[in-house]
Scaffold this motif. Structure first.
Motif, PDB file in Angstrom:
ATOM      1  N   PHE A  44      23.930  19.573  25.060  1.00  0.00           N
ATOM      2  CA  PHE A  44      25.303  19.225  25.438  1.00  0.00           C
ATOM      3  C   PHE A  44      26.127  20.474  25.769  1.00  0.00           C
TER       4      PHE A  44
ATOM      5  N   VAL B 165      23.117   8.103  28.255  1.00  0.00           N
ATOM      6  CA  VAL B 165      23.678   9.409  27.901  1.00  0.00           C
ATOM      7  C   VAL B 165      22.966  10.508  28.686  1.00  0.00           C
TER       8      VAL B 165
ATOM      9  N   ASP C 253      21.405  10.177  31.509  1.00  0.00           N
ATOM     10  CA  ASP C 253      21.818  10.048  32.899  1.00  0.00           C
ATOM     11  C   ASP C 253      23.195  10.683  33.099  1.00  0.00           C
ATOM     12  N   GLY C 254      24.045  10.483  32.100  1.00  0.00           N
ATOM     13  CA  GLY C 254      25.380  11.077  32.181  1.00  0.00           C
ATOM     14  C   GLY C 254      25.335  12.594  32.190  1.00  0.00           C
ATOM     15  N   LEU C 255      24.423  13.160  31.373  1.00  0.00           N
ATOM     16  CA  LEU C 255      24.297  14.623  31.320  1.00  0.00           C
ATOM     17  C   LEU C 255      23.760  15.173  32.639  1.00  0.00           C
TER      18      LEU C 255
ATOM     19  N   GLU D 237      26.174  14.367  35.733  1.00  0.00           N
ATOM     20  CA  GLU D 237      27.588  14.604  35.454  1.00  0.00           C
ATOM     21  C   GLU D 237      28.333  14.966  36.749  1.00  0.00           C
TER      22      GLU D 237
END
Lengths: 145, 577
Positions: free
Chosen positions: B289, B561, B563-565, B568
Motif C-alpha cells: 500500500f 482491493v 484491482d484498486g491498487l 489506481e
C-alpha cells in the motif's frame, strides 16, 4: 426512503437489530459513528448529509441527523457512498484506497472488520433513493425476512 | 603454464563459487560450455540441467537462489536462446534475486554490430533493463575476471541478476591461468557484509526502546540477507508486532504469536496505529500500500526507521525518520545488542490483542469456504486440504492470478525461504519451474506448487524435466478453465463482457501421464486428501487437476482491493448502465 433521512435511519436501526449475524459479529463493540456524505453540487447534491448512530454491544440504540462528537467519523463524497451501497465499490477497497476516509481508532474498526462488511450488506437490502444525478441508481431493496 | 579454453575457465570459476547446477538449453555456440561441464562437472558436483524452454531455466535458477541463498545460474544460446531467458530473468530482477545469466554470442568479429549472422541479437541491450550489471567477454584473457565480477555484482549491494555475453570464439580461445588466475570467492568479493553506522544504530535502538507500540516490517531483503533469526529475536525482545511484505512471507512463522498476516485486518490495523515502525529490506511498493495511510500511520505521527543495503531504497515510497544503510543481518545484530544494552525484554502492548482479534475476524471469513463440501470444489477447501497435507517445512511455489490470491488466505508459510512466488513481477508460468528448481536444490524437502490452469500452461513441459531429473514435485492445479483473474476483472468492472479469457476443458492429468508423471483429476472435495497421498506415494512428479467452482474462483474477496491498487486512477472506459 431518502438516503440519510430519519425514515431511512430508522430502517437501518430496525434491520441491523433484527439481523442475528450482525448482532453476533458486533457483540462487545461499543461505538458511535458519524457518516459524512459530502455535497457534490455539480451532481445535484447541494448539501452534505451528516448522520450518526450509537451501537452498543451489537445493538443500535440511537440514531440522529447532524454532527455530534463520535468515536469514528467516516467521510466521502456522496457518490462514493452511492457506489458502496450499490455494490459497485467494496467497503474494504473504499477504506484502503482512501476513497472513504476514516477518523478514529482504526485498529478498533478493523478488529471487527467482518461486522462492517456485513453491515454494508444489510444497508444494501434497504429501498434507497439518492439525490440529484444519483437518483438513477436508486436501490429497490429487499423485503425484510 | 596452464592454458585452458575460455569455456573451461568459465566453468572452473563456477566450480570455485560452489555452483551445483546450470539450467539451460544447449546450442552450437554454447557447446564449449556444456562440454566443459561434462568434462569437469562430475568430479566437482556441477550438473547441467536441460529444460524445455529457456524461460523455465531462468525460473529454476531463480528458485535455486531463493531457497539456498546462493546465486542461481542459467544458460541460453545465441539469439532465441537468450531472448527466451528474458521472462525468467525479469521475474528474478523484479524480486532482487542473485543470478548469473550466461548467453552464448556469435564470434566477436560477427557481432556488435552484427552484419548478417543467423540468430544475431544485441543481447547486452536486451538484458539491460532486467539485469543490474552486464558485460561482453570480448577476449578470453578477461574471462576469469569478468565471471568473478559477475558474481561480485550479483551478490553485493541489492542483489540481482547479472548477464555475461560469451562469444563462441572466446569460449574456444585459450587463456593462461597463471597470468589470469581462477580465484576463490574470498579473493574477489567481500565476505563481511557492511553494517550501518554505529551512531545511527544507537539512535534506532533508542527509538525502539521508547516505542509504546512498535512494529517490525520485513521486506524480501531479510530473506536475501539470511537475517530472519535476528529479525525475529528483535521482535520477540521488544514484543513488537511483525508484518511482512507478501514476498517476504516465511521470515517469521505465520502462526508465531507476534505475526500478523500481510493485509489481514490485524496487520492493517497494527500498521496504521503503531507508534514506531522498523522497516527492513523493503521498498513499500503497491502490495504494501505504498506505505501510505490508512494502511499505515500518518507520517506526522508514526516514526519510521529503515534498514536497507541499497541507499536508493531509503524512503523510496514512505518518508523515514532514521535511515540505516547496511546489511540487514549485520545491522540487526548490532541493533539487537544496542537494544539489549538499554532494556530487558519489553512487555506486549495491550493493543496487540485488538490486532489479534482483527486477524481472527479476517481468518473467520474463510472458514465456511475452507470447510465447504460443495461440488464444484470451493477454492478455499482446496487450499486448506493442500496446506494441511504437507509438512510445515515444505517448500511451496505459487503461480497464477486468482489462484494465488485464494492460496494466500489458507496456505500458511512457516519457514524462511520456503515460499516461492514471483511477487513483484506477478509473472505467470514461474510456478512449475520454481518447484523443480527448488526440489533439485533441496531434495530432502517436500515441494508443492499451487497454480492456476492458465499459469500451468506456460511451462507445463517442465514436468518432463522433473521426471528426467528425479524431482518428484506435486502440482495442484486450481482449474477454472479461464484466465481467472482477468475474467474476474471483466466480471467486476466490465459488466461481464468477457473477451479472450476462456479455455476449453483440457485434461492436465492426462498430459502429466503422457510425460511419465502421475496424474489425477479431482472433482469432489473428499477426493483431495487421498489424491495428495497417492501423488506423494507415486514417487513421481504429479499433477492433481482440480476442478474448482468457477463462479467463486473468479472473484476472491480481495480482488477488488488488488484491482484498486493496480488500476489506481483509472476509470474503466465503459458506458454506465
Amino acid at each position: 426512503m431518502k438516503l440519510g433521512s430519519m425514515e431511512y435511519l430508522q430502517e437501518v436501526m430496525k434491520r441491523s437489530n433484527a439481523d442475528e449475524k450482525y448482532r453476533a459479529l458486533a457483540k462487545g463493540q461499543f461505538e458511535t459513528y458519524t457518516l459524512v456524505l459530502e455535497a457534490e453540487p455539480d451532481k445535484g447534491v447541494k448539501e452534505p448529509v451528516i448522520v450518526g448512530f450509537d451501537c452498543r454491544d451489537g445493538e443500535f440504540v440511537d440514531i440522529w441527523q447532524g454532527a455530534k462528537p463520535t468515536l469514528f467519523t467516516l467521510s466521502a463524497p456522496y457518490g462514493t457512498w452511492v457506489d458502496v451501497l450499490r455494490g459497485k465499490l467494496g467497503a474494504t477497497k473504499a477504506i484502503t484506497m482512501r476513497k472513504l476516509k476514516v477518523q478514529g481508532p482504526f485498529l478498533q474498526l478493523l478488529k471487527g472488520g467482518e461486522r462492517v462488511l456485513h453491515w454494508v450488506e444489510i444497508l444494501r437490502t434497504i429501498p434507497t433513493e439518492f439525490e440529484g444525478d444519483y437518483a438513477q441508481y436508486n436501490i429497490p431493496g429487499k423485503a425484510q425476512h | 603454464m596452464a592454458r585452458i579454453s575460455g569455456a573451461e575457465a568459465l566453468v572452473r570459476c563456477l566450480i570455485e563459487e560452489g555452483v551445483q547446477c546450470v539450467f539451460g538449453i544447449p546450442g552450437d555456440q554454447c557447446n564449449p560450455i556444456t562440454d566443459a561441464i561434462y568434462r569437469l562437472g562430475h568430479e566437482a558436483g556441477l550438473k547441467f540441467i536441460t529444460t524445455r524452454h529457456e524461460q523455465a531455466a531462468a525460473h529454476m535458477a531463480d528458485a535455486w537462489a531463493r531457497v539456498t541463498g546462493q546465486p542461481g545460474v542459467c544458460l541460453g544460446t545465441v539469439g532465441p536462446g537468450v531472448a527466451d531467458l528474458v521472462p525468467g530473468v525479469y521475474a528474478a530482477w523484479a524480486d532482487s534475486i542473485p543470478m548469473i545469466v550466461l548467453g552464448a554470442q556469435n564470434q566477436t568479429w560477427r557481432c556488435y554490430p552484427e552484419h548478417g549472422s543467423m540468430q544475431a541479437l544485441d543481447q547486452i541491450a536486451l538484458m539491460t533493463p532486467i539485469t543490474k550489471w552486464r558485460a561482453l567477454v570480448n577476449d578470453v584473457r578477461r574471462m576469469p575476471q569478468l565471471v568473478q565480477w559477475a558474481f561480485r555484482a550479483a551478490t553485493s549491494g541489492r542483489p540481482g541478476p547479472v548477464y555475461l555475453d560469451l562469444p563462441s570464439n572466446v569460449l574456444c580461445d585459450k587463456v593462461d591461468t597463471d597470468e589470469y588466475p581462477i580465484l576463490s570467492p574470498q579473493q574477489y568479493r567481500a565476505v563481511t557484509p557492511p553494517v550501518a553506522d554505529a551512531q545511527l544504530v544507537e539512535q534506532a535502538a533508542e527509538m525502539l526502546v521508547h516505542a509504546q507500540w512498535p512494529l517490525l516490517h520485513a521486506g524480501g531483503g531479510v530473506l536475501r540477507a539470511g537475517a530472519w533469526p535476528e529479525f525475529v529475536e528483535l521482535a520477540e525482545y521488544l514484543s513488537a508486532a511483525v508484518t511482512t511484505s507478501v514476498g517476504a512471507r516465511g521470515v517469521i512463522p505465520e502462526d508465531h504469536r507476534l505475526c500478523l498476516i500481510p493485509s489481514s485486518f490485524g496487520a492493517l490495523g497494527a500498521q496504521a496505529t503503531a507508534d514506531v515502525v522498523l522497516l527492513v529490506g523493503g521498498r513499500m511498493g503497491d502490495l504494501d500500500f505504498w506505505g501510505r495511510p490508512p494502511a499505515w500511520g500518518e507520517p506526522s505521527t508514526q516514526r519510521w526507521i529503515q534498514i536497507d543495503l541499497e541507499p536508493q531504497n531509503i524512503a523510496l515510497n514512505r518518508p523515514v525518520d532514521l535511515a540505516l544503510v547496511g546489511d540487514a543481518k549485520a545491522t540487526l545484530r548490532a541493533l539487537l545488542a544496542a537494544v539489549k544494552a538499554r532494556t530487558g525484554p519489553k512487555p506486549e502492548n495491550p493493543q496487540f490483542q485488538d490486532a489479534r482479534e482483527g486477524q481472527q475476524a479476517w481468518f473467520h471469513q474463510w472458514e465456511e469456504g475452507a470447510h465447504s463440501d460443495a461440488v464444484p470444489i470451493h477454492p478455499l477447501r482446496l487450499m486448506r486440504e493442500v496446506r494441511e497435507f504437507f509438512p510445515r517445512q515444505a517448500i511451496c511455489a505459487v503461480d497464477g492470478g486468482t489462484t494465488a490470491v485464494w492460496a494466500f488466505y489458507m496456505n500458511r508459510i512457516y519457514e524462511p525461504r520456503s515460499f516461492l512466488w514471483a511477487a513483484d513481477s506477478g509473472h505467470l508460468g514461474a510456478g512449475v519451474p520454481y518447484a523443480v528448481g527448488a526440489k533439485l536444490a533441496r531434495p530432502d524437502v517436500p515441494v508443492y506448487c499451487i497454480t492456476g490452469d492458465g499459469s500451468f500452461g506456460f511451462n507445463a513441459m517442465e514436468l518432463e524435466t522433473a521426471r528426467r531429473e528425479g524431482a518428484p514435485i506435486v502440482v495442484i492445479i486450481a482449474n477454472d478453465r479461464a484466465w481467472g483473474m482477468i475474467k474476474g476483472g471483466q466480471k467486476l468492472v466490465y459488466d461481464e463482457r468477457y473477451i479472450g479469457v476462456d479455455f476449453s476443458d483440457a485434461r492436465y492429468d492426462k498430459l502429466a501421464e503422457a510425460l511419465g508423471c502421475y496424474g489425477e483429476r479431482i472433482t469432489e472435495p473428499a477426493q483431495i486428501r487421498p489424491a495428495l497421498q497417492r501423488a506423494a506415494d507415486s514417487g513421481l512428479p504429479a499433477v492433481l487437476d482440480v476442478i474448482v467452482d468457477t463462479e467463486v474462483h473468479l472473484v476472491p474477496p480481495d480482488l477488488e482491493v488488488l484491482d484498486g491498487l493496480w488500476m489506481e486512477g483509472c476509470e474503466p472506459p465503459c458506458p454506465e448502465e
